[in-house]
Write a protein that holds these residues in place. Structure first.
Motif, short mmCIF file in Angstrom:
data_model
loop_
_atom_site.label_atom_id
_atom_site.label_comp_id
_atom_site.label_asym_id
_atom_site.label_seq_id
_atom_site.Cartn_x
_atom_site.Cartn_y
_atom_site.Cartn_z
N UNK A 1 0.84 -1.17 0.00
CA UNK A 1 0.00 0.00 0.00
C UNK A 1 0.89 1.24 0.00
N UNK A 2 0.63 2.15 -0.90
CA UNK A 2 1.43 3.36 -1.02
C UNK A 2 1.11 4.33 0.12
N UNK A 3 2.17 4.97 0.63
CA UNK A 3 1.98 5.98 1.67
C UNK A 3 1.49 7.27 1.03
N UNK A 4 0.58 7.94 1.70
CA UNK A 4 0.08 9.21 1.21
C UNK A 4 1.15 10.28 1.48
N UNK A 5 1.48 11.05 0.46
CA UNK A 5 2.44 12.12 0.61
C UNK A 5 1.84 13.24 1.44
N UNK A 6 2.60 13.71 2.41
CA UNK A 6 2.12 14.81 3.26
C UNK A 6 2.13 16.11 2.46
N UNK A 7 1.18 16.97 2.79
CA UNK A 7 1.17 18.31 2.20
C UNK A 7 2.28 19.12 2.88
N UNK A 8 2.60 20.26 2.27
CA UNK A 8 3.61 21.12 2.88
C UNK A 8 3.11 21.64 4.23
N UNK A 9 1.83 21.93 4.34
CA UNK A 9 1.26 22.39 5.62
C UNK A 9 1.40 21.29 6.68
N UNK A 10 1.18 20.04 6.31
CA UNK A 10 1.35 18.94 7.26
C UNK A 10 2.81 18.80 7.68
N UNK A 11 3.73 19.03 6.75
CA UNK A 11 5.15 18.93 7.07
C UNK A 11 5.60 20.05 8.02
N UNK A 12 4.85 21.15 8.04
CA UNK A 12 5.18 22.24 8.97
C UNK A 12 5.07 21.76 10.42
N UNK A 13 4.26 20.75 10.67
CA UNK A 13 4.03 20.24 12.03
C UNK A 13 5.06 19.19 12.41
N UNK A 14 6.31 19.53 12.27
CA UNK A 14 7.41 18.64 12.64
C UNK A 14 7.61 18.70 14.16
N UNK A 15 8.43 17.81 14.70
CA UNK A 15 8.69 17.86 16.14
C UNK A 15 9.23 19.22 16.59
N UNK A 16 9.05 19.52 17.85
CA UNK A 16 9.54 20.78 18.41
C UNK A 16 11.06 20.85 18.32
N UNK A 17 11.60 22.07 18.26
CA UNK A 17 13.05 22.23 18.23
C UNK A 17 13.71 21.61 19.45
N UNK A 18 14.94 21.17 19.26
CA UNK A 18 15.70 20.60 20.37
C UNK A 18 17.17 20.93 20.19
N UNK A 19 17.90 20.89 21.27
CA UNK A 19 19.34 21.14 21.22
C UNK A 19 20.06 19.84 21.56
N UNK A 20 21.01 19.50 20.71
CA UNK A 20 21.80 18.29 20.92
C UNK A 20 23.27 18.66 21.03
#
Length: 137
Positions: A1-20
């Motif tokens: 089953x093919x994965x649905x490609x995320x919209x650019x707006x959906x990609x905006x909701x990435x994990x919160x920033x972090x410091x490593x």
């Protein structure tokens, strides 16, 4: 089953920033450096808040400013470019949906029209150069 490609707006909701803490050298960043892994939302918000009409910022300066704001010494160059692209494409989608330029992330102020990133964006380098010229006038 093919994965649905995320919209650019959906990609905006990435994990919160972090410091490593880097454990080895990475993209010119020495080991032991506090490195920010930002987010598309943070990049977009920073551009809207800090880069005024008619101004531009180079990506290395953007990375340094993001790091400084978060108390880090550097920002990951790889993810910063990816997140800038996501913010730019999401803004382009908003504009195509009818949003005014004044209401979208001003990505053209950070994307050099001569850069590889500009060539990857749907708007293209010519549009970015034109926008910069319009704001400089």
């Amino acid at each position: 089953m093919a994965r649905k490609t995320k919209t650019w707006a959906e990609r905006m909701n990435a994990p919160d920033p972090q410091i490593e803490l880097t454990d080895k050298a990475f993209a010119g960043i020495p080991p032991g450096t506090r490195m920010l892994i930002s987010s598309p939302h943070e990049v977009a918000a920073w551009l809207r808040k800090h880069v005024a009409y008619g101004q531009t910022i180079a990506v290395p300066a953007l990375r340094l400013a993001l790091a400084k704001d978060r108390g880090a010494e550097a920002t990951c160059p790889l993810t910063a470019s990816i997140f800038l692209r996501i913010a730019a494409e999401a803004a382009w989608d908003e504009m195509e949906a009818g949003a005014a330029l004044a209401n979208i992330t001003p990505f053209w102020r950070a994307v050099d029209p001569k850069s590889d990133l500009a060539r990857k964006l749907r708007c293209g380098p010519d549009w970015i150069a034109h926008q910069r010229e319009m704001e400089a006038a």
